[in-house]
Design an enzyme around this catalytic site. Structure first.
Site, PDB file in Angstrom:
ATOM      1  N   GLY A 101       0.771  -1.229   0.000  1.00  0.00           N
ATOM      2  CA  GLY A 101       0.000   0.000   0.000  1.00  0.00           C
ATOM      3  C   GLY A 101       0.800   1.274   0.000  1.00  0.00           C
ATOM      4  O   GLY A 101       2.002   1.270  -0.201  1.00  0.00           O
ATOM      5  N   SER A 102       0.099   2.380   0.260  1.00  0.00           N
ATOM      6  CA  SER A 102       0.686   3.711   0.181  1.00  0.00           C
ATOM      7  C   SER A 102      -0.280   4.706   0.801  1.00  0.00           C
ATOM      8  O   SER A 102      -1.439   4.398   1.063  1.00  0.00           O
ATOM      9  CB  SER A 102       0.948   4.106  -1.280  1.00  0.00           C
ATOM     10  OG  SER A 102       1.671   3.115  -1.966  1.00  0.00           O
ATOM     11  N   ASN A 103       0.218   5.934   1.001  1.00  0.00           N
ATOM     12  CA  ASN A 103      -0.641   7.060   1.378  1.00  0.00           C
ATOM     13  C   ASN A 103      -0.490   8.160   0.340  1.00  0.00           C
ATOM     14  O   ASN A 103       0.602   8.350  -0.212  1.00  0.00           O
ATOM     15  CB  ASN A 103      -0.228   7.692   2.718  1.00  0.00           C
ATOM     16  CG  ASN A 103      -0.030   6.703   3.833  1.00  0.00           C
ATOM     17  OD1 ASN A 103      -0.734   5.714   3.917  1.00  0.00           O
ATOM     18  ND2 ASN A 103       0.933   6.999   4.700  1.00  0.00           N
TER      19      ASN A 103
END
Length: 822
Positions: A268-270
């Site tokens: 994932g990531s932000n």
């Protein structure tokens, strides 16, 4: 459970000279070099081994096809200038080879199906994301793709294949890699991971790289099932088959893991985009932080690509990508987060002979049986050929995965149709996004290219607009089609994981994927049926579904295969949102400094929620562990390197039971504040806390040890650099870091995954761009390079790279400049 009707889931001169020396050590022999300290062009000093030489006559006959200028600024960041896209690709490939030779070469030999040839058949290839298979399994899969000429056919397809500029970039990129390796030779590669390797002698072809790109496209689809594809064999007559599952009987976490969506090891990531109404500048700003592996195929490098007057974009590229994947130009900045959408659907076919003949509405058909031959290296170093069998239907590869109810039994067989296996438009997509004038233009270009493989896009522009969109490649399976076509087992898959399993009997007719009027190609959703939102205040995504980029305007009414609506958010999503909410609630707008400050604030949202009403202390006190509970009570609530007591919380979070944690359940009308109220009377939680404390005691770790003494850099060759941040989804760290696929070697938590290329971009008046970046593991993967750990040390100290964007900034920050041709 998922359901369709309800919730689904001022650097000193001495430093400049040091950086210059480090840069020159990587410049190839014979390349023309002009340095930041001025003077005429000179030949760079020789590196580890002499470069291969050619005769003067041969040099006279050689007329270079490609030309580019590479200027490296502090930290080894390359700024590549060329006259056209082919030359630009050449410079990009050359620069990438200088700092990432081993992973780049490994990516190419994987795309050739030659891992077993060099590393033996039983070795494991783990891309540290979803693909984890033996070299032989990977080679068999890739060899069959090549035997079927999959990429060659896509290259010839005017709709599904790449455009002229993307092709030119790829041709140039491989030429740049070849030119670099021809200069230094295998013995001149200093990285011990591949120094002197025989496979470095083989020239890369554009087709090799295209296969590498294609395999990356399959990361969230066929790549998940390589073992199950290659190992699939017809069942024995007495095979009992897979038992009929029920939704209640399924281990949902295990199912999601097998489908490439492991909740314990999320990919994932932000990304947060702030619109002009919420910024001090009145213009857009972006904070992006992809959470990717620190080693291997999905490691980023930074680059700045310029065709003067025509193209100017900077940011980060995955190794092997000639284009910027996450970055900015003078008017728009964007980042990506992994989307919840599925890229494939399984089709179930009823067998009529108990083995390989299946029913279709026109009549029985036989599975396509394919045999591939793979060259493998034996223990004595000799080579031999081995055979593997694969099976296909017109929709795709047969899988045998009984653990997730996709088993090949005498009654039925499953095959995977993969939307990303039907396109080679990814390079075009990123290339053209770099030309965007604003966020609307960015999305329009993304949709026109149709090759965003498995990520959301979050962006901000100079006009002050902020965009969130999941316009990725998604099979065109609206809910009505899913309801009509799901088999009984396929319905269970949908209820448990949001993935509809369709009836293969009608895969070419009534259960075939649809096509919208605005679809870029057949079988995928068009832009009108994909979620997006443009606002003037803010939007974000942290890998939860598209539903809530801003709590003031939920997005609803889209197909279940894209993601869930009115579903619980992770603590990481809640933290990323809370940073902005709290800033605005204080009466202040986001400034460039405040937005990038969120990255290193290292708040821990789960800790904040659990501490409400003193619940966390109450729970801990029930363990009788007075000393440990005092340390937890005194914890500062952050995951900074100086935070004491945080290790207890990390161990506790890792042991939370699946149910019974909260007294107040999730409420879709209050999604960022629920669930809440720690269930202090749950004995399972008390036991989890007791076990967490015991785990630290067993390892002789002080309860109040500074977090930076325990969590350190763990990528290849890294020294024990202290790092802030911590577990993402469960603990609620936006600065998400994890230790995966590594040996501890006496370290408590060696980091090999998480925050990677972080960029904080703000558009300013007068056409200016404020660009701050950090590549957490450094520009070079070679542990011997000074660019391997320099940015890691900055990351540890919460510092940023002032990215040189303008010509004046590049000149000021320049440590080397050289022209390359070939």
């Amino acid at each position: 459970m998922f359901s369709r009707s309800g919730p689904r889931p001022a650097r000193r001169p001495a430093q400049r000279v040091g950086a210059l020396v480090a840069t020159l050590a990587l410049v190839p022999v014979g390349a023309a070099v002009s340095t930041a300290t001025g003077g005429s062009a000179t030949a760079a000093p020789q590196v580890a081994a002499a470069a291969p030489t050619t005769s003067a006559g041969a040099d006279a006959r050689h007329r270079p096809t490609y030309h580019a200028r590479i200027e490296r600024t502090t930290h080894g960041i390359p700024h590549i200038t060329a006259d056209n896209f082919g030359d630009l690709g050449f410079g990009s490939g050359y620069a990438a080879a200088e700092t990432s030779t081993c992973t780049l070469a490994d990516t190419l030999l994987t795309g050739r199906g030659q891992r077993s040839r060099w590393f033996g058949p039983t070795g494991t290839y783990n891309d540290q994301v979803t693909l984890d298979a033996s070299n032989l399994q990977v080679d068999a899969f890739v060899t069959d793709l090549r035997n079927r000429h999959v990429v060659e056919k896509l290259l010839a397809d005017k709709v599904r294949g790449p455009g002229k500029q993307a092709r030119a970039m790829v041709r140039g990129y491989t030429a740049g890699l070849n030119r670099y390796l021809a200069k230094v030779g295998p013995q001149g590669v200093t990285d011990p991971a591949c120094h002197g390797a025989g496979y470095l002698k083989k020239r890369a072809t554009p087709l090799d790289l295209w296969y590498g790109v294609y395999l990356a496209n399959l990361l969230a689809s066929s790549g998940v099932f390589v073992k199950e594809i290659v190992d699939a064999d017809p069942p024995a007559p007495d095979d009992p088959g897979t038992p009929n599952p029920t939704a209640a009987s399924i281990d949902r976490d295990a199912l999601l893991k097998a489908l490439g969506k492991d909740p314990e090891s999320p990919f994932g990531s932000n990304a947060t985009a702030i619109g002009g109404d919420a910024t001090t500048t009145g213009k857009g700003m972006l904070l992006g932080n992809p959470h990717f592996p620190w080693n291997g195929r999905y490691r980023f490098t930074q680059q700045h690509l310029t065709i003067p007057g025509h193209y100017n974009v900077a940011g980060a590229s995955l190794i092997g990508s000639p284009v910027v994947n996450i970055g900015w130009n003078n008017n728009v900045a964007w980042s990506h987060t992994v989307s919840t959408a599925y890229r494939f659907t399984p089709y179930e076919y009823k067998l009529v002979d108990g083995a390989t003949t299946y029913a279709t509405d026109p009549g029985p058909k036989t599975l396509e049986h394919r045999t591939v031959k793979v060259t493998v290296k034996q223990k004595d170093g000799s080579l031999k050929r081995v055979s593997e069998d694969l099976y296909r239907t017109p929709q795709g590869y047969v899988v045998d995965a009984p653990a997730i109810f996709l088993g090949w039994s005498p009654s039925s067989v499953w095959a995977i149709r993969d939307a990303n296996a039907e396109q080679l438009r990814t390079v075009d997509t990123f290339l053209n996004m770099g030309k965007a004038k604003n966020v609307r233009d960015l999305l329009r270009r993304q949709d026109a290219a149709g090759g965003m493989p498995w990520v959301n896009t979050t962006a901000a522009d100079r006009n002050g607009d902020a965009l969130y969109a999941d316009h990725s490649v998604v099979p065109n399976v609206p809910d009505a089609l899913a309801e009509q076509c799901m088999t009984p087992t396929g319905r269970i898959l949908d209820q448990a994981a949001g993935l509809p399993g369709l009836d293969g009997t009608f895969a070419d007719s009534s259960c075939a994927w649809g096509t919208d009027e605005d679809s870029q190609r057949p079988g995928v959703f068009g832009a009108k049926n994909l979620p997006s939102e443009i606002r003037r205040d803010w939007v974000m995504n942290a890998n939860d579904s598209y539903w809530l980029p801003n709590p003031a305007q939920p997005i609803e009414g889209y197909a279940g295969i894209i993601g869930c609506e009115q579903c619980e958010r992770t603590m990481r999503t809640r933290m990323v949102s809370q940073y902005v909410i709290d800033r605005l609630a204080s009466g202040k707008k986001e400034s460039p400094r405040s937005l990038r400050g969120h990255e290193h604030a290292n708040r821990v949202r789960a800790g904040e929620v659990m501490r409400q009403n003193g619940d966390l202390d109450t729970l801990c006190d029930q363990t009788g562990e007075t000393k440990a509970c005092a340390a937890l009570h005194d914890w500062d609530g952050h995951s900074n390197t100086t935070s004491r007591g945080y290790a207890i919380f990390e161990e506790f979070i890792a042991r939370l039971p699946a149910q019974g944690v909260w007294l107040t359940p999730f409420d879709p009308s209050d999604p960022l504040n629920t669930p809440r109220d720690l269930n202090t009377s749950n004995p399972q939680l008390v036991q989890a806390m007791s076990d967490a404390i015991g785990a630290l005691r067993d390892r002789k770790i002080a309860f109040d040890a500074p977090w930076g003494k325990l969590q350190v850099a763990g990528d290849r060759g890294a020294p024990r650099i202290p790092l802030g941040g911590g577990t993402g989804d469960a603990a609620g760290n936006a600065n998400a870091l994890a230790s995966r696929y590594t040996k501890a070697h006496g370290r408590y938590r060696p980091i090999t995954y998480g925050s990677s290329h972080i960029q904080a971009i703000a558009f300013l008046s007068g056409g200016r761009v404020n660009a701050r970046t950090i590549l957490t593991y450094g520009q070079s993967e070679d542990p011997r390079s000074p660019w391997s750990t320099d940015q890691t040390r900055m990351f540890s100290q919460k510092k940023w790279v002032h990215f040189a964007w303008t010509r004046a900034q590049i000149r000021k920050d320049l440590v080397s400049s050289y022209r390359v041709s070939g």
